[in-house]
Design a protein around this motif. Structure first.
Motif, PDB file in Angstrom:
ATOM      1  N   GLY A   1       0.800  -1.210   0.000  1.00  0.00           N
ATOM      2  CA  GLY A   1       0.000   0.000   0.000  1.00  0.00           C
ATOM      3  C   GLY A   1       0.841   1.271   0.000  1.00  0.00           C
ATOM      4  N   LYS A   2       2.129   1.157   0.253  1.00  0.00           N
ATOM      5  CA  LYS A   2       3.025   2.320   0.261  1.00  0.00           C
ATOM      6  C   LYS A   2       3.752   2.464  -1.072  1.00  0.00           C
ATOM      7  CE  LYS A   2       3.760   1.751   5.211  1.00  0.00           C
ATOM      8  NZ  LYS A   2       4.723   1.332   6.233  1.00  0.00           N
ATOM      9  N   ILE A   3       4.199   1.332  -1.629  1.00  0.00           N
ATOM     10  CA  ILE A   3       4.850   1.306  -2.945  1.00  0.00           C
ATOM     11  C   ILE A   3       4.282   0.130  -3.729  1.00  0.00           C
ATOM     12  CG2 ILE A   3       6.987   2.411  -2.136  1.00  0.00           C
ATOM     13  CD1 ILE A   3       8.319  -0.365  -2.189  1.00  0.00           C
ATOM     14  N   PRO A   4       4.365   0.197  -5.060  1.00  0.00           N
ATOM     15  CA  PRO A   4       3.830  -0.926  -5.854  1.00  0.00           C
ATOM     16  C   PRO A   4       4.788  -2.116  -5.873  1.00  0.00           C
ATOM     17  CG  PRO A   4       4.673   0.784  -7.302  1.00  0.00           C
ATOM     18  CD  PRO A   4       4.791   1.325  -5.900  1.00  0.00           C
ATOM     19  N   PHE A   5       4.200  -3.295  -6.076  1.00  0.00           N
ATOM     20  CA  PHE A   5       4.936  -4.550  -6.151  1.00  0.00           C
ATOM     21  C   PHE A   5       4.694  -5.211  -7.507  1.00  0.00           C
ATOM     22  CE2 PHE A   5       3.878  -5.393  -1.371  1.00  0.00           C
ATOM     23  CZ  PHE A   5       4.855  -4.503  -0.964  1.00  0.00           C
ATOM     24  N   ALA A   6       5.657  -6.037  -7.901  1.00  0.00           N
ATOM     25  CA  ALA A   6       5.473  -6.906  -9.065  1.00  0.00           C
ATOM     26  C   ALA A   6       6.152  -8.240  -8.775  1.00  0.00           C
ATOM     27  CB  ALA A   6       6.079  -6.288 -10.320  1.00  0.00           C
ATOM     28  N   ILE A   7       5.609  -9.289  -9.365  1.00  0.00           N
ATOM     29  CA  ILE A   7       6.261 -10.596  -9.399  1.00  0.00           C
ATOM     30  C   ILE A   7       6.964 -10.695 -10.746  1.00  0.00           C
ATOM     31  CG2 ILE A   7       5.888 -13.095  -9.559  1.00  0.00           C
ATOM     32  CD1 ILE A   7       5.454 -12.180  -6.747  1.00  0.00           C
ATOM     33  N   VAL A   8       8.206 -11.154 -10.732  1.00  0.00           N
ATOM     34  CA  VAL A   8       8.987 -11.327 -11.954  1.00  0.00           C
ATOM     35  C   VAL A   8       9.579 -12.738 -11.907  1.00  0.00           C
ATOM     36  CG1 VAL A   8      10.846 -10.428 -13.378  1.00  0.00           C
ATOM     37  CG2 VAL A   8       9.550  -8.862 -11.908  1.00  0.00           C
ATOM     38  N   SER A   9       9.037 -13.629 -12.740  1.00  0.00           N
ATOM     39  CA  SER A   9       9.349 -15.051 -12.608  1.00  0.00           C
ATOM     40  C   SER A   9       9.578 -15.714 -13.953  1.00  0.00           C
ATOM     41  CB  SER A   9       8.170 -15.730 -11.892  1.00  0.00           C
ATOM     42  OG  SER A   9       8.355 -17.120 -11.807  1.00  0.00           O
ATOM     43  N   GLY A  10      10.289 -16.820 -13.914  1.00  0.00           N
ATOM     44  CA  GLY A  10      10.444 -17.666 -15.091  1.00  0.00           C
ATOM     45  C   GLY A  10       9.304 -18.656 -15.249  1.00  0.00           C
ATOM     46  N   SER A  11       8.391 -18.665 -14.290  1.00  0.00           N
ATOM     47  CA  SER A  11       7.235 -19.564 -14.356  1.00  0.00           C
ATOM     48  C   SER A  11       6.137 -18.949 -15.225  1.00  0.00           C
ATOM     49  CB  SER A  11       6.667 -19.806 -12.953  1.00  0.00           C
ATOM     50  OG  SER A  11       7.568 -20.542 -12.168  1.00  0.00           O
ATOM     51  N   PRO A  12       5.240 -19.776 -15.750  1.00  0.00           N
ATOM     52  CA  PRO A  12       4.093 -19.252 -16.493  1.00  0.00           C
ATOM     53  C   PRO A  12       3.169 -18.453 -15.565  1.00  0.00           C
ATOM     54  CG  PRO A  12       4.371 -21.614 -16.875  1.00  0.00           C
ATOM     55  CD  PRO A  12       5.283 -21.244 -15.754  1.00  0.00           C
ATOM     56  N   ARG A  13       2.488 -17.440 -16.128  1.00  0.00           N
ATOM     57  CA  ARG A  13       1.579 -16.585 -15.330  1.00  0.00           C
ATOM     58  C   ARG A  13       0.537 -17.409 -14.578  1.00  0.00           C
ATOM     59  NH1 ARG A  13       1.738 -13.172 -19.717  1.00  0.00           N
ATOM     60  NH2 ARG A  13      -0.235 -13.985 -20.446  1.00  0.00           N
ATOM     61  N   ASP A  14      -0.039 -18.424 -15.231  1.00  0.00           N
ATOM     62  CA  ASP A  14      -1.068 -19.229 -14.563  1.00  0.00           C
ATOM     63  C   ASP A  14      -0.513 -19.884 -13.303  1.00  0.00           C
ATOM     64  OD1 ASP A  14      -3.714 -20.596 -14.410  1.00  0.00           O
ATOM     65  OD2 ASP A  14      -2.454 -22.376 -14.693  1.00  0.00           O
ATOM     66  N   SER A  15       0.686 -20.423 -13.376  1.00  0.00           N
ATOM     67  CA  SER A  15       1.317 -21.047 -12.217  1.00  0.00           C
ATOM     68  C   SER A  15       1.578 -20.016 -11.119  1.00  0.00           C
ATOM     69  CB  SER A  15       2.632 -21.707 -12.643  1.00  0.00           C
ATOM     70  OG  SER A  15       3.291 -22.275 -11.542  1.00  0.00           O
ATOM     71  N   ILE A  16       2.052 -18.830 -11.514  1.00  0.00           N
ATOM     72  CA  ILE A  16       2.296 -17.755 -10.544  1.00  0.00           C
ATOM     73  C   ILE A  16       0.998 -17.385  -9.834  1.00  0.00           C
ATOM     74  CG2 ILE A  16       3.007 -15.338 -10.278  1.00  0.00           C
ATOM     75  CD1 ILE A  16       4.738 -15.794 -12.857  1.00  0.00           C
ATOM     76  N   ARG A  17      -0.058 -17.152 -10.605  1.00  0.00           N
ATOM     77  CA  ARG A  17      -1.351 -16.751 -10.014  1.00  0.00           C
ATOM     78  C   ARG A  17      -1.882 -17.834  -9.066  1.00  0.00           C
ATOM     79  NH1 ARG A  17      -2.560 -14.402 -15.357  1.00  0.00           N
ATOM     80  NH2 ARG A  17      -2.496 -12.148 -15.079  1.00  0.00           N
ATOM     81  N   ARG A  18      -1.754 -19.080  -9.477  1.00  0.00           N
ATOM     82  CA  ARG A  18      -2.275 -20.163  -8.640  1.00  0.00           C
ATOM     83  C   ARG A  18      -1.471 -20.290  -7.353  1.00  0.00           C
ATOM     84  NH1 ARG A  18      -3.983 -24.933 -12.773  1.00  0.00           N
ATOM     85  NH2 ARG A  18      -4.540 -25.957 -10.815  1.00  0.00           N
ATOM     86  N   THR A  19      -0.151 -20.110  -7.436  1.00  0.00           N
ATOM     87  CA  THR A  19       0.685 -20.163  -6.232  1.00  0.00           C
ATOM     88  C   THR A  19       0.337 -19.001  -5.301  1.00  0.00           C
ATOM     89  OG1 THR A  19       2.460 -21.267  -7.451  1.00  0.00           O
ATOM     90  CG2 THR A  19       3.051 -20.210  -5.365  1.00  0.00           C
ATOM     91  N   LEU A  20       0.238 -17.782  -5.852  1.00  0.00           N
ATOM     92  CA  LEU A  20      -0.121 -16.612  -5.028  1.00  0.00           C
ATOM     93  C   LEU A  20      -1.508 -16.779  -4.410  1.00  0.00           C
ATOM     94  CD1 LEU A  20       1.228 -13.709  -7.265  1.00  0.00           C
ATOM     95  CD2 LEU A  20       2.159 -14.456  -5.056  1.00  0.00           C
ATOM     96  N   THR A  21      -2.437 -17.347  -5.151  1.00  0.00           N
ATOM     97  CA  THR A  21      -3.784 -17.581  -4.620  1.00  0.00           C
ATOM     98  C   THR A  21      -3.726 -18.555  -3.446  1.00  0.00           C
ATOM     99  OG1 THR A  21      -4.789 -17.105  -6.755  1.00  0.00           O
ATOM    100  CG2 THR A  21      -6.100 -18.415  -5.206  1.00  0.00           C
ATOM    101  N   THR A  22      -2.940 -19.615  -3.581  1.00  0.00           N
ATOM    102  CA  THR A  22      -2.781 -20.587  -2.492  1.00  0.00           C
ATOM    103  C   THR A  22      -2.262 -19.903  -1.228  1.00  0.00           C
ATOM    104  OG1 THR A  22      -2.385 -22.388  -4.052  1.00  0.00           O
ATOM    105  CG2 THR A  22      -1.584 -22.717  -1.808  1.00  0.00           C
ATOM    106  N   LEU A  23      -1.379 -18.911  -1.396  1.00  0.00           N
ATOM    107  CA  LEU A  23      -0.781 -18.205  -0.254  1.00  0.00           C
ATOM    108  C   LEU A  23      -1.600 -16.983   0.180  1.00  0.00           C
ATOM    109  CD1 LEU A  23       2.957 -18.269  -1.405  1.00  0.00           C
ATOM    110  CD2 LEU A  23       1.849 -19.768   0.272  1.00  0.00           C
ATOM    111  N   ASN A  24      -2.758 -16.762  -0.458  1.00  0.00           N
ATOM    112  CA  ASN A  24      -3.598 -15.586  -0.178  1.00  0.00           C
ATOM    113  C   ASN A  24      -2.836 -14.280  -0.395  1.00  0.00           C
ATOM    114  OD1 ASN A  24      -6.012 -17.014   0.587  1.00  0.00           O
ATOM    115  ND2 ASN A  24      -4.935 -17.576   2.471  1.00  0.00           N
ATOM    116  N   LEU A  25      -2.029 -14.230  -1.456  1.00  0.00           N
ATOM    117  CA  LEU A  25      -1.219 -13.047  -1.750  1.00  0.00           C
ATOM    118  C   LEU A  25      -1.489 -12.443  -3.130  1.00  0.00           C
ATOM    119  CD1 LEU A  25       2.254 -14.223  -0.368  1.00  0.00           C
ATOM    120  CD2 LEU A  25       0.717 -12.528   0.661  1.00  0.00           C
ATOM    121  N   LEU A  26      -2.393 -13.006  -3.898  1.00  0.00           N
ATOM    122  CA  LEU A  26      -2.590 -12.540  -5.271  1.00  0.00           C
ATOM    123  C   LEU A  26      -2.907 -11.048  -5.333  1.00  0.00           C
ATOM    124  CD1 LEU A  26      -2.674 -13.258  -8.278  1.00  0.00           C
ATOM    125  CD2 LEU A  26      -5.099 -13.802  -7.985  1.00  0.00           C
ATOM    126  N   SER A  27      -3.719 -10.546  -4.424  1.00  0.00           N
ATOM    127  CA  SER A  27      -4.131  -9.139  -4.472  1.00  0.00           C
ATOM    128  C   SER A  27      -2.982  -8.171  -4.187  1.00  0.00           C
ATOM    129  CB  SER A  27      -5.279  -8.888  -3.497  1.00  0.00           C
ATOM    130  OG  SER A  27      -4.847  -9.119  -2.166  1.00  0.00           O
TER     131      SER A  27
END
Length: 195
Positions: free
Chosen positions: A109-135
């Motif tokens: 909420g203070k600065i923006p974040f990004a994920i930068v990965s060698g994994s496919p976007r779908d895998s990233i989103r699913r992993t973040l969703t599992t950890l309740n961090l996607l938002s």
């Protein structure tokens, strides 16, 4: 003092860029198991030292590296697809990396974040969703979003451009040598997340 705390370099950073696997999420053991099985099913082997040395390399690139290194003729798309299926079947075992999560919560909420990965976007989103961090991560740069993966700076430069933040104002959180080299090549400071 928390002995697991990550020391950040000095700077007035305007964005944090996070690698995914081994940085936000403690997924590297699961990725190793899924890679090992997928490569063995295809008739090859994937030694653990190479697996960690090639951290951050997109899936197809890993299989191409294996083919070059061992003289295999593995089908990159088929092996990568099988590996992802195996990994996604184990998502319920993923946990966050606590020392990195502290910085996510402190700066959200203070600065923006990004994920930068060698994994496919779908895998990233699913992993973040599992950890309740996607938002927490409005910008996700996955393997589909660039032509040259880490250690090339393109993935990090893509994230900085999408966040509209100059590269010099970004701080990268990264566990792999290839990712650290990519951050340096992008002109960004970085924090090494121990495995």
């Amino acid at each position: 003092m928390d002995t697991n705390a990550l020391a950040l370099p000095a700077g007035n950073f305007k964005a944090y860029l996070f690698d995914m696997d081994g940085t936000i999420a403690d997924t590297m053991p699961l990725h190793f198991v899924s890679w090992t099985q997928a490569v063995e099913e295809a008739g090859g082997t994937f030694p653990e030292d190479l697996f960690y040395a090639w951290g951050g390399v997109p899936l197809i690139g890993v299989v191409e590296n294996l083919n070059r290194h061992f003289g295999y003729k593995l089908d990159p798309a088929a092996v990568a697809h099988r590996k992802e299926d195996l990994y996604l079947s184990m998502l319920d075992q993923v946990t966050p990396v606590a020392s990195v999560l502290e910085h996510v919560h402190a700066q959200y909420g203070k600065i923006p974040f990004a994920i930068v990965s060698g994994s496919p976007r779908d895998s990233i989103r699913r992993t973040l969703t599992t950890l309740n961090l996607l938002s927490y991560f409005p910008v996700i740069v996955g393997a589909e979003d660039y032509k040259q993966g880490k250690p090339n700076p393109e993935p990090f430069l893509t994230a900085a451009a999408r966040l509209n933040v100059e590269p010099v104002d970004c701080l990268v959180f990264e566990d792999a040598d290839a990712g650290i080299r990519a951050a340096e090549a992008a002109g960004m400071q970085w924090v090494h997340v121990p495995s």
